[in-house]
Design a protein around this motif. Structure first.
Motif, PDB file in Angstrom:
ATOM      1  N   THR A   1       0.841  -1.182   0.000  1.00 59.47           N
ATOM      2  CA  THR A   1       0.000   0.000   0.000  1.00 59.47           C
ATOM      3  C   THR A   1       0.882   1.240   0.000  1.00 59.47           C
ATOM      4  OG1 THR A   1      -0.096   0.144   2.411  1.00 59.47           O
ATOM      5  CG2 THR A   1      -1.757  -1.244   1.321  1.00 59.47           C
ATOM      6  N   THR A   2       0.291   2.369  -0.347  1.00 52.39           N
ATOM      7  CA  THR A   2       1.041   3.621  -0.285  1.00 52.39           C
ATOM      8  C   THR A   2       1.571   3.860   1.120  1.00 52.39           C
ATOM      9  OG1 THR A   2      -0.207   4.618  -2.105  1.00 52.39           O
ATOM     10  CG2 THR A   2       0.865   6.132  -0.558  1.00 52.39           C
ATOM     11  N   ALA A   3       0.750   3.576   2.131  1.00 51.19           N
ATOM     12  CA  ALA A   3       1.169   3.772   3.526  1.00 51.19           C
ATOM     13  C   ALA A   3       2.371   2.895   3.867  1.00 51.19           C
ATOM     14  CB  ALA A   3       0.009   3.482   4.470  1.00 51.19           C
ATOM     15  N   GLN A   4       2.394   1.668   3.367  1.00 53.12           N
ATOM     16  CA  GLN A   4       3.522   0.772   3.642  1.00 53.12           C
ATOM     17  C   GLN A   4       4.809   1.283   3.001  1.00 53.12           C
ATOM     18  OE1 GLN A   4       1.645  -2.839   2.153  1.00 53.12           O
ATOM     19  NE2 GLN A   4       1.606  -3.718   4.214  1.00 53.12           N
ATOM     20  N   VAL A   5       4.706   1.794   1.780  1.00 55.54           N
ATOM     21  CA  VAL A   5       5.895   2.344   1.119  1.00 55.54           C
ATOM     22  C   VAL A   5       6.394   3.572   1.874  1.00 55.54           C
ATOM     23  CG1 VAL A   5       6.789   3.398  -1.003  1.00 55.54           C
ATOM     24  CG2 VAL A   5       5.231   1.444  -1.146  1.00 55.54           C
ATOM     25  N   VAL A   6       5.474   4.453   2.253  1.00 59.20           N
ATOM     26  CA  VAL A   6       5.855   5.660   2.994  1.00 59.20           C
ATOM     27  C   VAL A   6       6.502   5.286   4.320  1.00 59.20           C
ATOM     28  CG1 VAL A   6       4.951   7.691   4.195  1.00 59.20           C
ATOM     29  CG2 VAL A   6       4.162   7.149   1.879  1.00 59.20           C
ATOM     30  N   ASP A   7       5.931   4.312   5.030  1.00 60.65           N
ATOM     31  CA  ASP A   7       6.512   3.872   6.303  1.00 60.65           C
ATOM     32  C   ASP A   7       7.918   3.318   6.100  1.00 60.65           C
ATOM     33  OD1 ASP A   7       4.260   4.636   7.654  1.00 60.65           O
ATOM     34  OD2 ASP A   7       3.432   2.604   7.874  1.00 60.65           O
ATOM     35  N   ALA A   8       8.096   2.545   5.020  1.00 66.33           N
ATOM     36  CA  ALA A   8       9.412   1.960   4.752  1.00 66.33           C
ATOM     37  C   ALA A   8      10.434   3.052   4.442  1.00 66.33           C
ATOM     38  CB  ALA A   8       9.322   0.971   3.591  1.00 66.33           C
ATOM     39  N   LEU A   9      10.039   4.054   3.671  1.00 64.33           N
ATOM     40  CA  LEU A   9      10.951   5.157   3.359  1.00 64.33           C
ATOM     41  C   LEU A   9      11.261   5.979   4.604  1.00 64.33           C
ATOM     42  CD1 LEU A   9       9.428   6.321  -0.058  1.00 64.33           C
ATOM     43  CD2 LEU A   9      11.590   5.104   0.294  1.00 64.33           C
ATOM     44  N   ASP A  10      10.261   6.159   5.463  1.00 67.03           N
ATOM     45  CA  ASP A  10      10.483   6.886   6.720  1.00 67.03           C
ATOM     46  C   ASP A  10      11.456   6.127   7.611  1.00 67.03           C
ATOM     47  OD1 ASP A  10       9.855   9.031   8.624  1.00 67.03           O
ATOM     48  OD2 ASP A  10       8.885   7.446   9.777  1.00 67.03           O
ATOM     49  N   ALA A  11      11.320   4.792   7.662  1.00 69.24           N
ATOM     50  CA  ALA A  11      12.232   3.976   8.473  1.00 69.24           C
ATOM     51  C   ALA A  11      13.662   4.072   7.937  1.00 69.24           C
ATOM     52  CB  ALA A  11      11.764   2.521   8.477  1.00 69.24           C
TER      53      ALA A  11
END
Length: 355
Positions: free
Chosen positions: A103-113
């Motif tokens: 999901t978009t949220a999962q990609v954003v979370d991964a980039l934030d991490a």
């Protein structure tokens, strides 16, 4: 857990703290499953990078974040690991995060991490949506460069795109379809994994425009949205085509070709031309047995080399003149399958076909 690496090397590769590595290696409690899996994956990655660890040079830890079907993820990983010894004067340490769908949220979370734990760069295959573009901008503010691979996010703060010239690929597919059919009218099935992937959208738009210019009586039938996964793709094809509509040709931009052919055969349809993308295991088998007509290929190793060169240039380790252009499209038929593909897949595929 048996290993031969220092805990600090494992922690760097996994992107976690030393205490977490210690707990996982010694089987202690109070470790979440995601961190445990990341440490285990890091050790596997380090085992494949042992030659790199012994080489002198500026070490660059890069994150490879990819949303794609497993078969393409495997191709990316193998291409990158094969290219590592040639990436001088740097020594690359890739950390892979790859999933069939995100999901978009999962990609954003991964980039934030990635931003929180630090990285020398990110190679990213993701959808072109505002939230992901914003996450890329935040990484750039932290001094972490992002190179988009295989599908672009052009309005983001990414430093470069590395991959196929998708506009040329779509136009090439249209030319091939028209030449193969040698007729002025009929239905052409097109499939993308998801229209938010800019690379596939470019292919489709270029294909449509070139088809309209050269063969205006050929009509597109769209079965996109299956994410390149077999079950979803097969269902999309069944719904789009139906039993009454004839299909003269197929242009598959996003994979799932086994499923496309299965759906077509179940409806009693045999297209005269089938153009696919990427020389993965499925497509080589389908090419050899005549189920697909041609594959539009680009050299993943070259693409990943160019992406890494962009990271090296960002860190002032390589002049811009050393960076190559986007990949040219290569039309592969059963008569010109590259030798390295034959060496890699040939024996195993032929055994599977005759077993």
């Amino acid at each position: 857990m048996a290993h031969r690496f220092l805990m600090k090397e494992i922690a760097l590769q996994a992107g976690v703290g030393l205490a977490t590595v210690d707990r996982v290696l010694n089987g202690r409690p109070n470790v979440n499953e995601r961190s445990r899996q990341r440490v285990q994956q890091a050790i596997k990655e380090l085992e494949k990078q042992q030659f790199q660890l012994a080489v002198a040079g500026r070490k660059l830890v890069v994150d490879v974040l990819v949303e794609a079907p497993g078969r393409f993820c495997d191709e990316i990983r193998e291409a990158f690991e094969s290219e590592l010894p040639a990436l001088r004067p740097a020594v690359f340490r890739p950390r892979f995060t790859m999933q069939d769908t995100m999901t978009t949220a999962q990609v954003v979370d991964a980039l934030d991490a990635i931003g929180r734990r630090g990285s020398h760069g990110v190679l990213l295959k993701a959808r072109d949506v505002p939230d992901i573009a914003e996450a890329i901008a935040l990484l750039r503010q932290r001094g972490i460069p992002v190179v988009t691979i295989f599908t672009d996010i052009p309005q983001s703060a990414r430093i470069a795109y590395a991959g196929l010239d998708n506009h040329v690929a779509g136009a090439t597919a249209a030319y091939l379809v028209g030449q193969w059919l040698a007729q002025s009218q009929g239905n052409v099935l097109v499939t993308m994994s998801d229209d938010s992937f800019r690379g596939e959208e470019e292919r489709k738009n270029s294909f449509r425009d070139e088809l309209l210019r050269r063969y205006p009586k050929l009509t597109l039938v769209d079965a996109s949205g299956g994410h390149g996964l077999n079950d979803q793709t097969e269902e999309r094809v069944r719904k789009a085509v139906g039993r009454k509509r004839a299909i003269a040709a197929v242009y598959s931009m996003g994979g799932g070709n086994v499923a496309i052919l299965r759906a077509m055969r179940a409806m009693g349809k045999t297209p005269r031309c089938f153009i696919a993308h990427d020389l993965d295991r499925d497509n080589i088998r389908l090419l050899r047995d005549g189920s697909i007509s041609a594959v539009l290929h680009h050299d993943l190793r070259l693409d990943l080399r160019n992406a890494c060169h962009q990271i090296m240039h960002f860190h002032k380790l390589l002049p811009v003149s050393a960076i190559g252009d986007v990949s040219s499209v290569v039309v592969v038929t059963p008569a010109n399958i590259p030798r390295y593909v034959d060496r890699r897949f040939g024996g195993g595929l032929r055994e599977a076909e005759t077993g």
